[in-house]
Design a protein around this motif. Structure first.
Motif, mmCIF file in Angstrom:
data_model
loop_
_atom_site.group_PDB
_atom_site.id
_atom_site.type_symbol
_atom_site.label_atom_id
_atom_site.label_comp_id
_atom_site.label_asym_id
_atom_site.label_seq_id
_atom_site.Cartn_x
_atom_site.Cartn_y
_atom_site.Cartn_z
ATOM 1 N N ALA A 140 0.826 -1.206 0.000
ATOM 2 C CA ALA A 140 0.000 0.000 0.000
ATOM 3 C C ALA A 140 0.858 1.252 0.000
ATOM 4 O O ALA A 140 0.568 2.230 -0.706
ATOM 5 C CB ALA A 140 -0.933 -0.009 1.210
ATOM 6 N N ARG A 141 1.937 1.228 0.775
ATOM 7 C CA ARG A 141 2.783 2.419 0.856
ATOM 8 C C ARG A 141 3.547 2.639 -0.450
ATOM 9 O O ARG A 141 3.675 3.765 -0.928
ATOM 10 C CB ARG A 141 3.765 2.298 2.029
ATOM 11 C CG ARG A 141 4.548 3.582 2.265
ATOM 12 C CD ARG A 141 5.402 3.512 3.505
ATOM 13 N NE ARG A 141 6.189 4.720 3.640
ATOM 14 C CZ ARG A 141 7.231 4.844 4.446
ATOM 15 N NH1 ARG A 141 7.604 3.825 5.211
ATOM 16 N NH2 ARG A 141 7.905 5.975 4.507
ATOM 17 N N VAL A 142 4.075 1.565 -1.022
ATOM 18 C CA VAL A 142 4.788 1.709 -2.287
ATOM 19 C C VAL A 142 3.840 2.166 -3.392
ATOM 20 O O VAL A 142 4.209 2.982 -4.242
ATOM 21 C CB VAL A 142 5.493 0.389 -2.666
ATOM 22 C CG1 VAL A 142 6.063 0.456 -4.085
ATOM 23 C CG2 VAL A 142 6.612 0.091 -1.673
ATOM 24 N N ALA A 143 2.613 1.666 -3.384
ATOM 25 C CA ALA A 143 1.633 2.105 -4.390
ATOM 26 C C ALA A 143 1.454 3.615 -4.361
ATOM 27 O O ALA A 143 1.332 4.257 -5.412
ATOM 28 C CB ALA A 143 0.297 1.402 -4.157
ATOM 29 N N LYS A 144 1.474 4.192 -3.171
ATOM 30 C CA LYS A 144 1.295 5.642 -3.034
ATOM 31 C C LYS A 144 2.575 6.428 -3.340
ATOM 32 O O LYS A 144 2.621 7.642 -3.187
ATOM 33 C CB LYS A 144 0.779 5.981 -1.638
ATOM 34 C CG LYS A 144 -0.701 5.645 -1.448
ATOM 35 C CD LYS A 144 -1.576 6.373 -2.471
ATOM 36 C CE LYS A 144 -3.067 6.144 -2.253
ATOM 37 N NZ LYS A 144 -3.890 6.720 -3.353
ATOM 38 N N TYR A 167 -4.984 -0.586 -7.973
ATOM 39 C CA TYR A 167 -3.791 -0.657 -7.120
ATOM 40 C C TYR A 167 -3.689 0.519 -6.159
ATOM 41 O O TYR A 167 -2.802 0.549 -5.312
ATOM 42 C CB TYR A 167 -2.535 -0.737 -7.992
ATOM 43 C CG TYR A 167 -2.331 -2.093 -8.618
ATOM 44 C CD1 TYR A 167 -1.619 -3.092 -7.957
ATOM 45 C CD2 TYR A 167 -2.842 -2.383 -9.880
ATOM 46 C CE1 TYR A 167 -1.422 -4.338 -8.529
ATOM 47 C CE2 TYR A 167 -2.655 -3.627 -10.467
ATOM 48 C CZ TYR A 167 -1.948 -4.595 -9.778
ATOM 49 O OH TYR A 167 -1.765 -5.845 -10.349
ATOM 50 N N ASP A 168 -4.581 1.497 -6.283
ATOM 51 C CA ASP A 168 -4.621 2.668 -5.404
ATOM 52 C C ASP A 168 -3.266 3.379 -5.361
ATOM 53 O O ASP A 168 -2.705 3.642 -4.290
ATOM 54 C CB ASP A 168 -5.059 2.270 -3.994
ATOM 55 C CG ASP A 168 -5.446 3.480 -3.147
ATOM 56 O OD1 ASP A 168 -5.835 4.519 -3.728
ATOM 57 O OD2 ASP A 168 -5.347 3.397 -1.912
ATOM 58 N N VAL A 169 -2.754 3.725 -6.541
ATOM 59 C CA VAL A 169 -1.478 4.426 -6.645
ATOM 60 C C VAL A 169 -1.662 5.897 -6.286
ATOM 61 O O VAL A 169 -2.772 6.362 -6.009
ATOM 62 C CB VAL A 169 -0.883 4.281 -8.056
ATOM 63 C CG1 VAL A 169 -0.606 2.819 -8.371
ATOM 64 C CG2 VAL A 169 -1.792 4.900 -9.119
ATOM 65 N N ALA A 170 -0.565 6.637 -6.302
ATOM 66 C CA ALA A 170 -0.645 8.065 -5.969
ATOM 67 C C ALA A 170 -1.420 8.828 -7.032
ATOM 68 O O ALA A 170 -2.306 9.631 -6.721
ATOM 69 C CB ALA A 170 0.757 8.650 -5.819
#
Length: 230
Positions: A9-13, A39-42
């Motif tokens: 989750a953190r890497v996706a953002k 993927y809920d990216v930034a």
């Protein structure tokens, strides 16, 4: 930044899913937006013509819409870059990746470079948007990269970015380290161009990058999810 504690989750953002190739169709953009939402990216980073479409598609998600300004060579006039920025904001963009004037930087016209960046930053602030200044390091010496860091920071940029992904070379660990060392803490570093594997992304995190432009988003995040599930 240390890679410890970087879950999926953190890497996706940390990823801006790139949808900038000139041949992409409307369908390609919509599919890219769906992937970004899944993927809920930034953010997605789309061509200016696709901003409104992406904003509609991603409405109600936590994925921001970004676009490019003065892309890919940085050679538009400042007035045109400001107009691009304002149009993008009106269409729904919240992040702007602007290419600085590469020729003027190389020619030592520092004041013109800084004023160009500052004008886009001021336009972005009207819409509460972030500005990432793209250097295109493949064309620059280390001294020029350091000057670009200083000028971008002084002009109010939120990020400095290695590359467009359309030059002969992309992000390198050496460039990320150099850029991190020559901007203040408030300015972040974005690596783009050739970041296609999880291992390289993690190395770049250790070198100081906090955001990544990527087309291999699914492969990177699926790899991380698989490793953390073991």
């Amino acid at each position: 930044m240390d890679r410890a504690g970087l879950d999926t989750a953190r890497v996706a953002k940390m990823i801006d899913h790139s949808l900038l190739r000139p041949e992409l169709t409307a369908r390609d953009v919509l599919e890219g937006c769906a992937l970004a939402a899944r993927y809920d990216v930034a953010s997605v980073c789309v061509k200016p013509v696709d901003v409104a479409r992406a904003a509609r598609e991603l409405s109600g998600t936590d994925v921001l819409v970004g676009t490019v300004v003065g892309f890919p060579h940085g050679s538009s006039t400042t007035a045109v870059k400001v107009a691009e920025a304002r149009t993008a904001l009106a269409d729904g963009a919240r992040e702007l990746d602007m290419v600085l004037d590469i020729g003027r930087l190389r020619g030592g016209e520092d004041r013109a470079v800084a004023e160009d960046v500052r004008a886009v930053v001021e336009a972005a602030r009207e819409g509460d948007a972030l500005v990432k200044v793209v250097f295109e390091n493949a064309y620059l010496t280390d001294e020029e990269k350091i000057r670009a860091c200083r000028l971008s920071a002084e002009a109010g940029a939120d990020y400095v970015k290695t590359s467009t992904g359309f030059a002969p070379g992309g992000a390198t660990l050496a460039d990320v380290r150099l850029m991190r060392a020559h901007v203040p803490e408030r300015v972040k570093v974005k690596a783009a161009g050739g970041v296609r594997t999880l291992d390289l992304l993690l190395e770049m995190v250790e070198a100081g990058a906090e955001r990544f432009g990527a087309t291999a988003t699914a492969a990177i995040l699926d790899d991380l999810a698989g490793r953390t599930a073991r």
